[in-house]
Design an enzyme around this catalytic site. Structure first.
Site, PDB file in Angstrom:
ATOM      1  N   LYS A   1       0.732  -1.101  -0.080  1.00 44.85           N
ATOM      2  CA  LYS A   1      -0.049  -0.084  -0.119  1.00 44.85           C
ATOM      3  C   LYS A   1       0.960   1.125   0.078  1.00 44.85           C
ATOM      4  CE  LYS A   1      -2.036  -1.116   4.015  1.00 44.85           C
ATOM      5  NZ  LYS A   1      -1.566  -2.366   4.235  1.00 44.85           N
TER       6      LYS A   1
ATOM      7  N   ARG B   1      11.115  -0.725  11.026  1.00 46.41           N
ATOM      8  CA  ARG B   1      10.121  -0.368  11.882  1.00 46.41           C
ATOM      9  C   ARG B   1       9.925  -1.198  13.146  1.00 46.41           C
ATOM     10  NH1 ARG B   1       4.611   0.625   8.417  1.00 46.41           N
ATOM     11  NH2 ARG B   1       3.845  -0.647   9.889  1.00 46.41           N
TER      12      ARG B   1
ATOM     13  N   ARG C   1      -0.386  -8.688  13.594  1.00 46.64           N
ATOM     14  CA  ARG C   1      -1.021  -7.663  12.508  1.00 46.64           C
ATOM     15  C   ARG C   1      -1.616  -8.359  11.614  1.00 46.64           C
ATOM     16  NH1 ARG C   1       4.242  -4.892  10.872  1.00 46.64           N
ATOM     17  NH2 ARG C   1       2.979  -4.039   9.103  1.00 46.64           N
TER      18      ARG C   1
ATOM     19  N   ARG D   1      -9.869   0.218   8.542  1.00 46.26           N
ATOM     20  CA  ARG D   1      -9.467  -1.104   9.003  1.00 46.26           C
ATOM     21  C   ARG D   1     -10.633  -1.722   9.728  1.00 46.26           C
ATOM     22  NH1 ARG D   1      -3.668   0.200   9.136  1.00 46.26           N
ATOM     23  NH2 ARG D   1      -2.692  -1.594   9.533  1.00 46.26           N
TER      24      ARG D   1
ATOM     25  N   ARG E   1      11.870  -5.312   5.404  1.00 43.38           N
ATOM     26  CA  ARG E   1      11.423  -3.991   4.922  1.00 43.38           C
ATOM     27  C   ARG E   1      12.353  -3.071   5.583  1.00 43.38           C
ATOM     28  NH1 ARG E   1       5.798  -1.489   5.381  1.00 43.38           N
ATOM     29  NH2 ARG E   1       5.793  -2.365   7.667  1.00 43.38           N
TER      30      ARG E   1
HETATM   31  P1  AP5 Z   1       4.661  -1.460   1.778  1.00 45.18           P
HETATM   32  O1  AP5 Z   1       4.443  -0.757   0.669  1.00 45.18           O
HETATM   33  O2  AP5 Z   1       5.389  -0.849   3.164  1.00 45.18           O
HETATM   34  O3  AP5 Z   1       3.577  -2.360   2.585  1.00 45.18           O
HETATM   35  P2  AP5 Z   1       2.016  -1.753   3.312  1.00 45.18           P
HETATM   36  O4  AP5 Z   1       1.085  -2.344   2.459  1.00 45.18           O
HETATM   37  O5  AP5 Z   1       2.195  -0.277   3.375  1.00 45.18           O
HETATM   38  O6  AP5 Z   1       2.323  -2.310   4.566  1.00 45.18           O
HETATM   39  P3  AP5 Z   1       2.456  -1.696   6.296  1.00 45.18           P
HETATM   40  O7  AP5 Z   1       2.988  -2.519   6.943  1.00 45.18           O
HETATM   41  O8  AP5 Z   1       2.764  -0.297   5.959  1.00 45.18           O
HETATM   42  O9  AP5 Z   1       0.655  -2.145   6.311  1.00 45.18           O
HETATM   43  P4  AP5 Z   1       0.184  -2.021   7.748  1.00 45.18           P
HETATM   44  O10 AP5 Z   1      -1.267  -1.873   7.215  1.00 45.18           O
HETATM   45  O11 AP5 Z   1       0.470  -3.139   8.493  1.00 45.18           O
HETATM   46  O12 AP5 Z   1       0.701  -0.686   8.665  1.00 45.18           O
HETATM   47  P5  AP5 Z   1       0.456   0.826   8.854  1.00 45.18           P
HETATM   48  O13 AP5 Z   1       1.631   1.387   8.760  1.00 45.18           O
HETATM   49  O14 AP5 Z   1      -0.762   1.001   7.975  1.00 45.18           O
HETATM   50  O15 AP5 Z   1       5.613  -2.806   1.511  1.00 45.18           O
HETATM   51  C1  AP5 Z   1       6.156  -3.803   2.265  1.00 45.18           C
HETATM   52  C2  AP5 Z   1       7.408  -4.358   1.824  1.00 45.18           C
HETATM   53  O16 AP5 Z   1       7.238  -5.083   0.848  1.00 45.18           O
HETATM   54  C3  AP5 Z   1       8.530  -3.387   1.575  1.00 45.18           C
HETATM   55  O17 AP5 Z   1       9.568  -3.646   1.912  1.00 45.18           O
HETATM   56  C4  AP5 Z   1       8.348  -3.167   0.124  1.00 45.18           C
HETATM   57  O18 AP5 Z   1       9.739  -2.613  -0.443  1.00 45.18           O
HETATM   58  C5  AP5 Z   1       8.113  -4.571  -0.375  1.00 45.18           C
HETATM   59  N1  AP5 Z   1       7.300  -4.486  -1.383  1.00 45.18           N
HETATM   60  C6  AP5 Z   1       6.212  -3.731  -1.821  1.00 45.18           C
HETATM   61  N2  AP5 Z   1       5.775  -4.207  -3.093  1.00 45.18           N
HETATM   62  C7  AP5 Z   1       6.359  -5.455  -3.733  1.00 45.18           C
HETATM   63  C8  AP5 Z   1       6.286  -6.181  -4.498  1.00 45.18           C
HETATM   64  N3  AP5 Z   1       5.384  -6.002  -5.611  1.00 45.18           N
HETATM   65  N4  AP5 Z   1       7.087  -7.332  -4.591  1.00 45.18           N
HETATM   66  C9  AP5 Z   1       7.893  -7.353  -3.711  1.00 45.18           C
HETATM   67  N5  AP5 Z   1       8.112  -6.882  -2.494  1.00 45.18           N
HETATM   68  C10 AP5 Z   1       7.359  -5.628  -2.469  1.00 45.18           C
HETATM   69  O19 AP5 Z   1      -0.093   0.478  10.296  1.00 45.18           O
HETATM   70  C11 AP5 Z   1       0.752   0.260  11.551  1.00 45.18           C
HETATM   71  C12 AP5 Z   1       0.072   0.269  12.883  1.00 45.18           C
HETATM   72  O20 AP5 Z   1      -0.613   1.570  13.006  1.00 45.18           O
HETATM   73  C13 AP5 Z   1      -1.280  -0.690  12.885  1.00 45.18           C
HETATM   74  O21 AP5 Z   1      -0.618  -2.229  13.217  1.00 45.18           O
HETATM   75  C14 AP5 Z   1      -2.083  -0.003  14.027  1.00 45.18           C
HETATM   76  O22 AP5 Z   1      -1.314  -0.385  15.181  1.00 45.18           O
HETATM   77  C15 AP5 Z   1      -1.822   1.383  13.579  1.00 45.18           C
HETATM   78  N6  AP5 Z   1      -2.974   1.990  12.800  1.00 45.18           N
HETATM   79  C16 AP5 Z   1      -2.791   2.331  11.490  1.00 45.18           C
HETATM   80  N7  AP5 Z   1      -3.831   2.769  10.732  1.00 45.18           N
HETATM   81  C17 AP5 Z   1      -4.885   2.497  11.909  1.00 45.18           C
HETATM   82  C18 AP5 Z   1      -6.336   2.560  11.671  1.00 45.18           C
HETATM   83  N8  AP5 Z   1      -7.009   2.944  10.652  1.00 45.18           N
HETATM   84  N9  AP5 Z   1      -7.047   2.082  12.846  1.00 45.18           N
HETATM   85  C19 AP5 Z   1      -6.328   1.429  13.964  1.00 45.18           C
HETATM   86  N10 AP5 Z   1      -4.824   1.522  13.924  1.00 45.18           N
HETATM   87  C20 AP5 Z   1      -4.123   1.907  12.924  1.00 45.18           C
HETATM   88 MG    MG Z   2       2.419   1.298   4.847  1.00 47.12          MG
END
Ligand code: AP5
Ligand code: MG
Ligand code: ZN
Length: 215
Positions: free
Chosen positions: A16, A159, A170, A92, A126
């Site tokens: 994402k 991270r 997660r 979410r 990552r």
């Molecule tokens: P990346 O693009 O970083 O993936 P992502 O989908 O953004 O993954 P996140 O870990 O950021 O998602 P998340 O939803 O768990 O975390 P968030 O920060 O939102 O890609 C991942 C890796 O793969 C990278 O190394 C990249 O280089 C590689 N990659 C990408 N595309 C690829 C491909 N095609 N092929 C191979 N490799 C590839 O949330 C974190 C925390 O915040 C949550 O756990 C929660 O505690 C809190 N939080 C956030 N939003 C909310 C909400 N709305 N409500 C409640 N709590 C929340």
């Molecule tokens: Mg992300």
């Protein structure tokens, strides 16, 4: 003319953040991401809310969801200021999805499908730039020089929630809370599925085509 309002959905590690940067650059829209917003405010005092922990960090490091009240406010403020956006990391759960319905109109919902077995390796490998937030992967998308950002020369770090144990939690939280949100958008007919297991460039080509034809 204002830019499209894009929602991007997918499991932790689906890509994402990676694709949202492309969307923001290509379509000139704001990247609104609750994960980054919370990471910048991890020690914010939320003790006045009727919540289990006093700071977002406690939820995030455990892989749990931060209370809706906190994230709803972040999203409301950010969307009000944006002239077109890509929303990443929200909604979410179904209650956040309902809240979102009341504050904005989406032009397109893109879902990045990636098999669960892929996700752990993506997340534990990552690395993120401390300075500019650019994303890398030690194997799939390495920087030119180990530990150094190609874009700005900043340090690359892991991270706090990218340990294997927290990643697994997660994914479980995602299955229980967020998969119903995806089903809901699918039932409403707004969802475009993209194969997120292709290379980042191939995924981007499909995402861009979807936005150009739907939004
Ligand atoms: P990346 O693009 O970083 O993936 P992502 O989908 O953004 O993954 P996140 O870990 O950021 O998602 P998340 O939803 O768990 O975390 P968030 O920060 O939102 O890609 C991942 C890796 O793969 C990278 O190394 C990249 O280089 C590689 N990659 C990408 N595309 C690829 C491909 N095609 N092929 C191979 N490799 C590839 O949330 C974190 C925390 O915040 C949550 O756990 C929660 O505690 C809190 N939080 C956030 N939003 C909310 C909400 N709305 N409500 C409640 N709590 C929340
Ligand atoms: Mg992300
Ligand atoms: Zn950088």
């Amino acid at each position: 003319m204002s830019g499209p309002n894009v929602l991007i959905l997918g499991a932790p590690g689906a890509g994402k953040g990676t694709q949202s940067s492309n969307i923001a650059d290509e379509f000139g829209v704001e990247h609104v991401t609750t994960g980054d917003a919370l990471r910048a405010n991890k020690d914010m005092d939320i003790s006045h809310m009727d919540a289990e922990y006093d700071i977002p960090r406690a939820y995030m490091d455990a892989g749990e969801l931060v209370p809706d009240e906190v994230v709803n406010e972040i999203v409301k403020t950010a969307l009000a200021e944006a002239d077109g956006y890509v929303l990443d990391g929200y909604p979410r759960n179904l209650s956040q999805a309902k809240y979102l319905d009341g504050i904005t109109d989406l032009d397109i919902v893109v879902y990045l499908g990636v098999d669960k077995n892929e996700l752990v390796g993506r997340l534990t490998g990552r690395r993120v730039c401390d300075e500019c937030g650019a994303n890398y992967h030690v194997e799939f998308n390495p920087p030119e020089e180990e530990g150094v950002c190609d874009e700005c020369g900043g340090d690359l770090t892991q991270r706090d929630d990218d340990t294997e144990e927290t990643v697994r939690e997660r994914i479980t939280v995602y299955e229980e809370n967020t998969e119903p949100v995806i089903e809901r958008y699918e039932e409403e007919g707004d969802l475009v599925r993209v194969d997120g297991e292709q290379t980042p460039d191939e995924v981007w080509a499909d995402v861009r085509d979807a936005i150009e034809s739907e939004a």
